[in-house]
Structure formats: C-alpha cells, structure tokens
Design a protein around this motif. Structure first.
Motif, PDB file in Angstrom:
ATOM      1  N   PHE A 102     -11.764 -36.272 -26.359  1.00 48.80           N
ATOM      2  CA  PHE A 102     -11.360 -36.638 -27.646  1.00 48.80           C
ATOM      3  C   PHE A 102      -9.913 -36.627 -27.943  1.00 48.80           C
ATOM      4  CE2 PHE A 102     -10.063 -34.826 -31.914  1.00 48.80           C
ATOM      5  CZ  PHE A 102     -10.861 -36.025 -32.670  1.00 48.80           C
ATOM      6  N   LEU A 103      -9.222 -35.603 -27.263  1.00 46.73           N
ATOM      7  CA  LEU A 103      -7.810 -35.306 -27.405  1.00 46.73           C
ATOM      8  C   LEU A 103      -7.160 -36.610 -26.845  1.00 46.73           C
ATOM      9  CD1 LEU A 103      -5.440 -33.387 -28.203  1.00 46.73           C
ATOM     10  CD2 LEU A 103      -5.302 -32.347 -25.775  1.00 46.73           C
ATOM     11  N   PHE A 104      -7.525 -37.150 -25.807  1.00 46.59           N
ATOM     12  CA  PHE A 104      -6.873 -38.127 -25.216  1.00 46.59           C
ATOM     13  C   PHE A 104      -7.474 -39.718 -25.114  1.00 46.59           C
ATOM     14  CE2 PHE A 104      -5.395 -34.301 -22.462  1.00 46.59           C
ATOM     15  CZ  PHE A 104      -4.173 -34.625 -22.650  1.00 46.59           C
ATOM     16  N   GLY A 105      -8.322 -39.842 -26.275  1.00 48.65           N
ATOM     17  CA  GLY A 105      -8.907 -40.894 -26.576  1.00 48.65           C
ATOM     18  C   GLY A 105      -9.889 -41.601 -25.370  1.00 48.65           C
ATOM     19  N   PHE A 149     -13.347 -31.933 -25.590  1.00 48.19           N
ATOM     20  CA  PHE A 149     -12.452 -31.527 -26.169  1.00 48.19           C
ATOM     21  C   PHE A 149     -10.978 -32.697 -25.513  1.00 48.19           C
ATOM     22  CE2 PHE A 149      -8.394 -29.505 -26.670  1.00 48.19           C
ATOM     23  CZ  PHE A 149      -8.033 -29.460 -27.894  1.00 48.19           C
ATOM     24  N   LEU A 150     -11.119 -32.558 -24.331  1.00 42.95           N
ATOM     25  CA  LEU A 150     -10.202 -33.433 -23.747  1.00 42.95           C
ATOM     26  C   LEU A 150     -10.265 -34.903 -23.921  1.00 42.95           C
ATOM     27  CD1 LEU A 150      -9.545 -31.312 -20.245  1.00 42.95           C
ATOM     28  CD2 LEU A 150      -7.979 -31.401 -22.464  1.00 42.95           C
ATOM     29  N   TRP A 190     -13.234 -41.432 -25.052  1.00 44.59           N
ATOM     30  CA  TRP A 190     -14.539 -41.450 -25.339  1.00 44.59           C
ATOM     31  C   TRP A 190     -15.350 -42.696 -24.733  1.00 44.59           C
ATOM     32  CZ3 TRP A 190     -17.209 -37.621 -26.037  1.00 44.59           C
ATOM     33  CH2 TRP A 190     -16.961 -36.608 -26.533  1.00 44.59           C
TER      34      TRP A 190
END
Length: 72
Positions: A51-54, A48-49, A56
């Motif tokens: 994904f949230l902060f980009g 989740f973190l 990947w």
C-alpha cells in the motif's frame, strides 16, 4: 582502593550490557514456528508495504499468475 571498586562495578555493568546486546543478535533456540504464525506475522507488513509504495497492481498480477499456475 575506592577506585578499584568503582572500576569493578562499572566493568560488571559493561559486561551485563554487552551480554544484553549480544543476546539480541544471538541465534535463537532451534524450536520451530508454526507456518500460520509466520504467515500472520508477514502478511500485514507485506500489505502495508504494498500500500505504501503503490504496489497493489503488482501484487494482484502476481497472485493471479500464481493462481493460474496452480490451476485455480
């Protein structure tokens, strides 16, 4: 006399509440947690973190680097 009873009751409630708060930060019993349980707890938050902060791309790069060091 009525005032002392009221103070005693409020003190008892205060101690109980203070004990509850202190219990949240007290060290846990020395039991061990299975590593897969720990992984199951951490991976969703990490995903989740990322994904949230980009992040990947950074996650994929690091994972491929680790896989390359392990020879896979």
């Amino acid at each position: 006399m009525a005032e002392t009873v009221g103070r005693t009751v409020s003190r008892a409630r205060g101690h109980r509440a203070a004990g509850l708060v202190a219990g949240l930060f007290a060290p846990r019993p020395s039991g061990t947690r299975h590593p897969l349980v720990a992984v199951a707890m951490v991976v969703p938050l990490a995903a989740f973190l990322a994904f949230l902060f980009g992040g990947w791309d950074a996650v994929v790069t690091q994972a491929s680097s680790v896989a390359g060091m392990l020879g896979r």
